[in-house]
Structure formats: structure tokens, C-alpha cells
Write an enzyme that holds these catalytic residues in place. Sequence first.
Site, PDB file in Angstrom:
ATOM      1  N   ASN A   1     -14.933  21.142  -9.462  1.00 19.81           N
ATOM      2  CA  ASN A   1     -15.735  20.977 -10.447  1.00 19.81           C
ATOM      3  C   ASN A   1     -15.476  21.754 -11.686  1.00 19.81           C
ATOM      4  OD1 ASN A   1     -17.820  19.201 -11.693  1.00 19.81           O
ATOM      5  ND2 ASN A   1     -18.982  18.974 -10.039  1.00 19.81           N
ATOM      6  N   CYS A   2     -15.798  21.338 -12.849  1.00 21.43           N
ATOM      7  CA  CYS A   2     -15.842  21.983 -13.888  1.00 21.43           C
ATOM      8  C   CYS A   2     -16.384  23.527 -13.843  1.00 21.43           C
ATOM      9  CB  CYS A   2     -16.519  21.506 -15.176  1.00 21.43           C
ATOM     10  SG  CYS A   2     -16.781  22.517 -16.517  1.00 21.43           S
ATOM     11  N   PRO A   3     -15.567  24.688 -14.318  1.00 21.05           N
ATOM     12  CA  PRO A   3     -14.248  24.520 -15.156  1.00 21.05           C
ATOM     13  C   PRO A   3     -13.093  24.771 -14.364  1.00 21.05           C
ATOM     14  CG  PRO A   3     -15.179  26.757 -15.217  1.00 21.05           C
ATOM     15  CD  PRO A   3     -16.020  25.894 -14.203  1.00 21.05           C
ATOM     16  N   LEU A   4     -13.100  24.544 -12.924  1.00 16.92           N
ATOM     17  CA  LEU A   4     -12.051  25.114 -12.052  1.00 16.92           C
ATOM     18  C   LEU A   4     -10.816  24.327 -12.172  1.00 16.92           C
ATOM     19  CD1 LEU A   4     -13.686  25.907  -8.683  1.00 16.92           C
ATOM     20  CD2 LEU A   4     -12.716  27.541 -10.341  1.00 16.92           C
TER      21      LEU A   4
END
Lengths: 78, 171
Positions: free
Chosen positions: A16-19
Site C-alpha cells: 500500500n501507499c507509499p511503498l
Amino acid sequence: MSDTQVNIELDCRGLNCPLPILKTKKAIDNLNSGETLKMVATDPGSTNDMNAWTKRTGNELVSHEQDGNDYIFIIRKK
Amino acid sequence: MSDSGTKKMALIASRGTLDWAYPPFILASTAVAMDMEVQIFFTFYGLALLKKKLDAKVSPASNPSMPMKMPFGPKALQNFDMPIPNILAGNVPGFEGMATTLMKKTFKNKGVATVEQLRDICVESGVKLVGCQMTMDVFGFSKDDFIDGVELGGAATFLEFAAESDIQLFV
């Protein structure tokens, strides 16, 4: 898209964000100019995020498509 | 505005709970990935985010809109918001620990990075971390309590960078 040669692939499914952005940045740093990265994510926000990221960094978003739950991006390093 | 063409972002991190630890580290790590230069000024309770061992917790007390979700079990149960009355959240021993555990577990299940991971990325990628000297004195922090690479400064230090920045946010 099938005629684009891919130099490395990056699987960001389930992240999930920001990965996905952070991992894409890291992977692109290891490429030479003109080489391409294929990144697959399942985060529905990744389409807007990849558009914004490529626009800001100057790398080229060659293509993006959706296949079921997968969002598939081809990025060429500037 | 910066002249060099490199965009700059100045953040103030003023809170030290687990939920509020995320925004500054997410924004900073992403901004660096977008070729921006970033400085975070940690002040008041935000100083706790610089501690060598992060122990940020979250409390549903006085946090009435916080949904409590079960990180396991059937989907219907996971999607059910448990309303937590303040009398329970604020008074039952161990409740804050449970809320923290639930939030960490749910974040992990959803593929969200930990605060530690995001902070490490910020440090590795050159985000400048500045501790507020005045609040350090007030709350009894010393530079040795913090991770390596933290610089110290005051309002003028933040404002000098913020004045040159394209983005300034108070978190």
C-alpha cells in the site's frame, strides 16, 4: 506493450501507499537511461500515483493497464 | 520558491502518536522519491518520533472518529466498526495497548509500511531531521536520545528553509 523489452520486473502486489512508489524509485535508480521497468501493483491508487511520480521525475510512463486486480506499469528511465 | 529547480518541502511534525507518526514520514519519503529536498522540524510531542526506539502508540480516548477494526476473522467482522465509548477507552487498563496492537496488525495486513521502515527510508534518502531545541529542554530530551543525524535548531531554522520551500505543512 508486448513489444516493449523489459529490463527488470518489480512485484508490488499487496503493498500500500507509499511503498510501490518508494520501491519503484529504488528500482529505477539501478537502471541505465533508456532501460525499462515493469511494475505490478494491486493498490487502486497506484495509477494516479505513478502518473504523478513519472510527471515529477521525468521518467516516461510507457504504458499502464489493468488486468483483474493487477495494475501493470511500464516505465522507461529518462 | 526554490530557484534551483529542485522542489522543496518543509514539514513540522508536532504529534507523537502512532497514527500521526505516519503523515510526516510518508510525505517525506515520497517527496524524496519525487526528487524533492525535504526538511522535517520535530517539535513538542513530535520529538518522540526521533527516539532511537520508536514506541509510538495510539489511543481511542478523545479520538472519537477512530474506527476499531478487527485485523482477523471473517470479512464481515473485519469491516465492522466497533464504537468505543470514552469511558472504556480512557479508563480500562491495557486498552491503549490493545488499540495499538490492533492498528499495527491491520496496517501490516493491508501492506502498509511500519513507521520504523518509513523513518529508515527518510534517513537513508537524506531527509534532514531537525529537533526543536526549546521543546527538547522542556520535555527533558537530549540529543543522545535520538537517532544519529538529527540536527538541532529553533523557529528560525525552520522558517529559513520554509521560506525557500514550495510546500509547507504543519502535521
